[in-house]
Scaffold this active site. Structure first.
Site, short mmCIF file in Angstrom:
data_model
loop_
_atom_site.label_atom_id
_atom_site.label_comp_id
_atom_site.label_asym_id
_atom_site.label_seq_id
_atom_site.Cartn_x
_atom_site.Cartn_y
_atom_site.Cartn_z
N ASP A 237 0.84 -1.20 0.00
CA ASP A 237 0.00 0.00 0.00
C ASP A 237 0.88 1.25 0.00
OD1 ASP A 237 -2.11 -1.74 0.19
OD2 ASP A 237 -2.32 -1.51 2.36
N1 URA Z 1 -1.16 -5.99 3.84
C1 URA Z 1 -1.69 -4.74 3.83
O1 URA Z 1 -2.75 -4.49 4.38
N2 URA Z 1 -1.01 -3.78 3.17
C2 URA Z 1 0.18 -3.97 2.57
O2 URA Z 1 0.76 -3.04 2.01
C3 URA Z 1 0.71 -5.28 2.61
C4 URA Z 1 0.01 -6.27 3.26
#
Ligand code: URA
Length: 234
Positions: free
Chosen positions: A106
């Protein structure tokens, strides 16, 4: 035997456009096995022929594998009209056409991200069938209890009914956890904690398989991964 046109070899290995490669060849700056070659369509064996540019030998790499310490606020994508992407941060000496991140973190997640131009490798790393453990450190806006740890180990069912594979959750402090998952569903860790009404304040990926973030690698920095380390991954 691998075969490649000389202009394609030059443009891919020096990260220049095909036109720039044509120009370099035309100017006589490229040699093949000691001979100046001006024929851009010459077929070479990149693993056996010795190619130089401006007197410097070019070591052939079919693909490149880069490990980045992703900073927060940067998109896990190859390019975006308006926003900074992880590929924008790759330094010129590692830059190539066709680079992309292996899976997505993310925008606000930090840590280990692999960037490559090898599609088959990326597919294998992402596939849940490969069972590659991905380890994250999460700071939560509430406390972790034994029930959450047990539910993670059984396999969480997300709010939309999606079943996750069993995951390991280790308490680091009352609201900090180390989580290991072997798949990569969209916002997976945030959604797993969401089942318990816990929000994730920060999320940092520490490792993928045996690959760990080197301590001296700051946010936004990259190192090349050696092919022997890549082969060990899957
Ligand atoms: N899980 C998440 O919620 N976000 C990420 O960036 C990676 C794994």
């Amino acid at each position: 035997m691998e075969k490649l046109r000389l202009d394609k070899f030059i443009s891919s290995q020096l990260n220049v456009s095909r036109n720039e490669a044509h120009l370099a060849i035309k100017k006589g700056t490229v040699t093949v096995n000691g001979e100046v070659i001006r024929d851009r369509s010459l077929i070479i064996n990149p693993n056996a022929d010795k190619i130089t540019h401006n007197g410097q030998a070019i070591t052939y790499k079919k693909y490149i594998y880069i490990l980045m310490n992703k900073p927060s606020g940067v998109l896990s994508a190859s390019n975006d009209k308006n926003r900074h992407t992880v590929v924008d941060l790759v330094p010129p000496n590692l830059k190539r056409q066709g680079l992309f991140p292996v899976g997505r973190l993310d925008k606000d997640t930090t840590g280990l991200l692999i960037i490559t131009d090898d599609g088959e490798f990326a597919h294998r790393v992402i596939s849940p069938k490969s069972n590659i453990p991905k380890c994250y450190l999460a700071e939560l806006d509430g406390d972790i209890n034994d029930e959450i740890i047990a539910r993670f180990s059984e396999g969480i069912v997300l709010a939309d009914g999606t079943k996750c594979k069993p995951a390991e959750l280790c308490r680091v402090s009352k609201n900090v956890a180390r989580i290991t998952i072997t798949e990569g569903k969209y916002h997976q860790i945030k959604r797993m904690f969401g089942v318990f009404d816990l929000g994730v304040n920060s999320l940092h990926r520490e490792s993928v398989g045996h690959l760990k973030l080197p301590k001296e690698l700051f946010f936004g920095q990259c190192v090349e991964i050696l092919s022997k380390d890549v082969e060990l991954l899957c």
